[in-house]
Design a protein around this motif. Structure first.
Motif, PDB file in Angstrom:
ATOM      1  N   GLU A  60      57.473  14.694  39.862  1.00 50.63           N
ATOM      2  CA  GLU A  60      56.579  13.631  40.377  1.00 50.63           C
ATOM      3  C   GLU A  60      55.204  13.423  40.166  1.00 50.63           C
ATOM      4  N   ILE A  61      54.236  14.358  40.613  1.00 49.11           N
ATOM      5  CA  ILE A  61      53.383  14.374  40.121  1.00 49.11           C
ATOM      6  C   ILE A  61      52.350  14.076  38.929  1.00 49.11           C
ATOM      7  N   VAL A  62      53.315  14.776  38.040  1.00 45.90           N
ATOM      8  CA  VAL A  62      53.019  15.232  36.592  1.00 45.90           C
ATOM      9  C   VAL A  62      53.485  13.709  36.113  1.00 45.90           C
ATOM     10  N   LYS A  63      54.293  12.992  36.085  1.00 48.41           N
ATOM     11  CA  LYS A  63      54.629  11.847  35.839  1.00 48.41           C
ATOM     12  C   LYS A  63      53.745  10.878  36.782  1.00 48.41           C
ATOM     13  N   SER A  64      53.662  10.808  37.920  1.00 44.19           N
ATOM     14  CA  SER A  64      52.263  10.287  38.495  1.00 44.19           C
ATOM     15  C   SER A  64      50.723  10.468  37.190  1.00 44.19           C
ATOM     16  N   SER A  65      50.391  11.493  37.501  1.00 39.10           N
ATOM     17  CA  SER A  65      49.429  11.889  36.230  1.00 39.10           C
ATOM     18  C   SER A  65      49.486  11.447  34.812  1.00 39.10           C
ATOM     19  N   ALA A  66      50.794  11.141  34.246  1.00 41.36           N
ATOM     20  CA  ALA A  66      50.891  10.440  32.931  1.00 41.36           C
ATOM     21  C   ALA A  66      50.806   9.029  32.938  1.00 41.36           C
ATOM     22  N   LEU A  67      51.890   8.556  34.278  1.00 46.22           N
ATOM     23  CA  LEU A  67      51.079   7.019  34.548  1.00 46.22           C
ATOM     24  C   LEU A  67      49.793   6.647  34.633  1.00 46.22           C
ATOM     25  N   GLN A  68      48.469   7.146  35.379  1.00 44.01           N
ATOM     26  CA  GLN A  68      47.262   7.275  35.903  1.00 44.01           C
ATOM     27  C   GLN A  68      46.789   7.503  34.170  1.00 44.01           C
ATOM     28  N   CYS A  69      47.120   8.627  33.569  1.00 43.89           N
ATOM     29  CA  CYS A  69      46.824   8.847  31.495  1.00 43.89           C
ATOM     30  C   CYS A  69      46.694   7.351  31.173  1.00 43.89           C
ATOM     31  N   LEU A  70      47.887   6.411  30.975  1.00 44.20           N
ATOM     32  CA  LEU A  70      48.438   5.666  29.963  1.00 44.20           C
ATOM     33  C   LEU A  70      47.312   4.288  30.984  1.00 44.20           C
TER      34      LEU A  70
END
Length: 151
Positions: A60-70
């Motif tokens: 989940e933390i990777v998904k969250s980081s990817a969304l923040q990246c976008l």
């Protein structure tokens, strides 16, 4: 091109390291800095598909980081409307056809809108932040015409 031929394989290698979720998360956190150097075209063509890989990560933390990246990429103006909203939304606005290189089908917002109801609070918050950032960037009335129906 030299930068991308060196950087892209490293990005892919780091994202494919299934044992180290912290590395994948940190990569997503720092990708906007790389994108500021490589520019809009390279970001859309090479980096966004890598970030999309992180959006389907099991952590989940990777998904969250990817969304923040976008969201950061949107704020920096490195993603076009076609990438965000899909090709169908821009067809009517231009008044002419879209080339085959621009036909991307669904935009990022449409593809990953289910993350708005994801069980993890952190992922939901990051997804809602991405949508809010896109609404601010696209502006009124386009945010109500193109983004609101996705919600």
């Amino acid at each position: 091109e030299g930068v991308m031929s060196c950087v892209l394989p490293q990005i892919l290698a780091f994202l494919n390291d299934r044992k180290d979720w912290q590395l994948r998360s940190a990569l997503c956190t720092h990708l906007p800095s790389v994108c500021a150097i490589v520019g809009k075209a390279a970001t859309e063509q090479f980096i966004v598909p890598c970030v999309e890989t992180a959006l389907i990560d099991e952590e989940e933390i990777v998904k969250s980081s990817a969304l923040q990246c976008l969201a950061s990429l949107v704020e920096m103006g490195l993603l076009t409307r076609v990438v965000l909203l899909g090709a169908k939304t821009t067809l009517g606005r231009r008044g002419k056809g879209i080339s085959s290189t621009e036909m991307k089908g669904q935009g990022i917002l449409q593809k990953y809108s289910p993350l708005l109801v994801y069980p993890s609070d952190e992922v939901r918050y990051a997804a809602s932040f991405l949508f809010a950032t896109c609404c601010k960037t696209v502006g009124f009335p386009d945010n109500e015409v193109f983004i609101l129906p996705i919600l």
